[in-house]
Design a protein around this motif. Structure first.
Motif, short mmCIF file in Angstrom:
data_model
loop_
_atom_site.label_atom_id
_atom_site.label_comp_id
_atom_site.label_asym_id
_atom_site.label_seq_id
_atom_site.Cartn_x
_atom_site.Cartn_y
_atom_site.Cartn_z
N ARG A 186 12.74 8.97 6.42
CA ARG A 186 12.13 9.19 5.11
C ARG A 186 13.07 8.77 4.01
O ARG A 186 12.67 8.14 3.01
CB ARG A 186 11.77 10.66 4.96
N LYS A 187 14.32 9.17 4.17
CA LYS A 187 15.31 8.83 3.14
C LYS A 187 15.46 7.32 3.01
O LYS A 187 15.49 6.79 1.90
CB LYS A 187 16.65 9.45 3.53
N ASP A 188 15.56 6.64 4.15
CA ASP A 188 15.72 5.19 4.11
C ASP A 188 14.53 4.53 3.41
O ASP A 188 14.69 3.63 2.58
CB ASP A 188 15.85 4.62 5.53
N CYS A 189 13.35 4.98 3.74
CA CYS A 189 12.14 4.38 3.17
C CYS A 189 12.07 4.62 1.67
O CYS A 189 11.81 3.69 0.89
CB CYS A 189 10.91 4.96 3.86
N SER A 190 12.33 5.85 1.25
CA SER A 190 12.22 6.13 -0.18
C SER A 190 13.31 5.42 -0.96
O SER A 190 13.08 4.95 -2.08
CB SER A 190 12.23 7.64 -0.44
N ASN A 191 14.51 5.34 -0.39
CA ASN A 191 15.58 4.60 -1.07
C ASN A 191 15.22 3.14 -1.22
O ASN A 191 15.46 2.52 -2.26
CB ASN A 191 16.89 4.72 -0.30
N CYS A 192 14.65 2.58 -0.18
CA CYS A 192 14.26 1.18 -0.19
C CYS A 192 13.24 0.93 -1.30
O CYS A 192 13.40 0.00 -2.10
CB CYS A 192 13.68 0.84 1.18
N LEU A 193 12.22 1.76 -1.34
CA LEU A 193 11.18 1.58 -2.35
C LEU A 193 11.73 1.80 -3.74
O LEU A 193 11.38 1.09 -4.69
CB LEU A 193 10.03 2.55 -2.09
N LYS A 194 12.62 2.80 -3.86
CA LYS A 194 13.20 3.10 -5.17
C LYS A 194 13.96 1.90 -5.70
O LYS A 194 13.81 1.49 -6.85
CB LYS A 194 14.11 4.32 -5.07
N GLU A 195 14.79 1.33 -4.83
CA GLU A 195 15.57 0.18 -5.28
C GLU A 195 14.69 -1.00 -5.59
O GLU A 195 14.95 -1.76 -6.54
CB GLU A 195 16.60 -0.20 -4.21
N TRP A 196 13.69 -1.19 -4.79
CA TRP A 196 12.78 -2.31 -5.06
C TRP A 196 12.12 -2.12 -6.44
O TRP A 196 12.03 -3.08 -7.22
CB TRP A 196 11.71 -2.39 -3.98
N CYS A 197 11.69 -0.90 -6.72
CA CYS A 197 11.08 -0.64 -8.02
C CYS A 197 12.06 -0.86 -9.15
O CYS A 197 11.72 -1.43 -10.20
CB CYS A 197 10.55 0.80 -8.07
N ASP A 198 13.30 -0.40 -8.96
CA ASP A 198 14.30 -0.60 -9.99
C ASP A 198 14.50 -2.07 -10.29
O ASP A 198 14.74 -2.47 -11.42
CB ASP A 198 15.64 0.01 -9.56
N VAL A 231 0.85 -1.20 0.00
CA VAL A 231 0.00 0.00 0.00
C VAL A 231 0.89 1.25 0.00
O VAL A 231 0.62 2.22 -0.70
CB VAL A 231 -0.94 0.02 1.21
N VAL A 232 1.95 1.21 0.79
CA VAL A 232 2.90 2.32 0.77
C VAL A 232 3.57 2.41 -0.59
O VAL A 232 3.80 3.51 -1.12
CB VAL A 232 3.96 2.16 1.88
N LEU A 233 3.83 1.24 -1.18
CA LEU A 233 4.36 1.25 -2.53
C LEU A 233 3.39 1.93 -3.48
O LEU A 233 3.77 2.72 -4.33
CB LEU A 233 4.63 -0.19 -3.00
N GLY A 234 2.10 1.61 -3.31
CA GLY A 234 1.09 2.26 -4.14
C GLY A 234 1.13 3.77 -4.00
O GLY A 234 1.05 4.51 -4.99
N GLN A 235 1.27 4.23 -2.79
CA GLN A 235 1.34 5.68 -2.56
C GLN A 235 2.58 6.26 -3.24
O GLN A 235 2.50 7.32 -3.87
CB GLN A 235 1.39 5.95 -1.05
#
Lengths: 209, 106
Positions: B91-103, B61-65
């Motif tokens: 915030r930085k850790d979370c966004s980096n995590c999601l970014k890498e997962w998406c990549d 769900v956070v990924l969706g956001q």
């Protein structure tokens, strides 16, 4: 200001584009975020626009005046403020043009009451003084006829009174003459050279040992 | 087998960098499936609880956001700060995590 939460999605999107806010689709979970950003952008825009030109003109005016003070150094500080107001009318200074732009901004500074209050402390002299006449010492008489004509002819100079509390001295806040900076830099360079050369050679230099 | 190899090299590379946490490496290593929101790097128990209260109970769900905010880091940071009060590092850790997962998986 209309209530942001009542606006439609399209209207919100238009507002976001207007303020240049980067955004994605406006859905339930993102709507409150964009509304918050819009409110901040509106508050910033309202706060900054009336002051912006004001400050810019003040800074411009101060800088050009500082450059010219040595030339006209013979007058005292309190008459200096009055003197500063004169350039606007004689056209000697290049920033007169900038003030013609300024004259279109908030009109409250041109109010007759404000001018009278500020100029009552100053002596007035004939409005047709040219630049050369500044060298003559001022007499502090206050002919009323001159005052009214002076008020009429210099609507923008009330702005100078506001900036006059700023120190007219060459070293105003934050402005260090460049030659002092150059001297400091040279001293620093020399010191660093001494340290460096003492590191290079095995014998310590006399001054440091 | 290939997937395991990729997974191992990925982990070894990130371990060599040592600028990411173990949590980050664990999350980015595989599809998130039904992982809880606390599996995200930067999201601990407190922040996780606040997000769950707002309906963001799963990582996806956070990924969706994140995706609806067009993967924009700044917007996501603003949203995360409002949603659960995360500080800058979280915030930085979370966004980096999601970014890498998406990549890796998107």
């Amino acid at each position: 200001m209309a209530n942001l939460s009542e606006k439609s999605v399209d209207e919100l999107r238009e507002l976001l584009d207007e303020y240049g806010i980067k955004h994605g689709p406006i859905v339930d979970s993102t709507r409150s975020l964009y509304e918050k950003k819009l409110r901040e952008a509106m508050a910033n825009a309202k706060k900054r626009s009336p002051d912006k030109t004001f400050y810019r003109e003040e800074v411009e005016e101060e800088i050009t005046y500082v450059a010219r003070t040595p030339v006209r150094g013979m007058l005292a500080a309190d008459s200096g403020a009055y003197m500063r107001s004169k350039p606007e009318r004689t056209g000697d200074y290049h920033h007169v043009a900038s003030y013609s732009n300024y004259s279109s901004s908030p009109p409250d500074l041109r109010g007759a009451e404000y001018d009278k209050a500020s100029y009552s402390n100053y002596s007035s002299s004939p409005p047709d003084l040219s630049g050369g006449e500044y060298d003559k010492p001022y007499t502090y008489s206050t002919p009323t006829t001159y005052r009214s004509s002076y008020l009429n002819s210099t609507p923008v100079t009330s702005e100078d009174i506001k900036s006059s509390p700023a120190p007219p001295a060459p070293k105003s806040s934050g402005l260090v003459p460049p030659w002092i900076q150059v001297v400091f830099f040279l001293v620093l360079l020399i010191f660093l050279y001494i340290v460096f050369s003492s590191m290079e050679s095995n014998e310590p230099i006399k001054g440091i040992a | 087998m290939e997937k395991l190899f990729d997974c191992l090299t990925c982990q070894s590379l990130t371990a060599a960098m040592s600028s990411t946490s173990q949590k980050h490496r664990n999350f980015v290593a595989e599809p998130m499936g039904d992982k809880l929101v606390t599996a995200l790097a930067g999201i601990g128990d407190t922040l996780g609880q606040r997000l769950e209260d707002k309906g963001f109970d799963k990582a996806y769900v956070v990924l969706g956001q994140y995706l609806v905010l067009k993967k924009d880091e700044e917007l996501f940071h603003d949203w995360l700060k409002d949603a659960c009060g995360a500080n800058a590092k979280q915030r930085k850790d979370c966004s980096n995590c999601l970014k890498e997962w998406c990549d890796a998986f998107l």
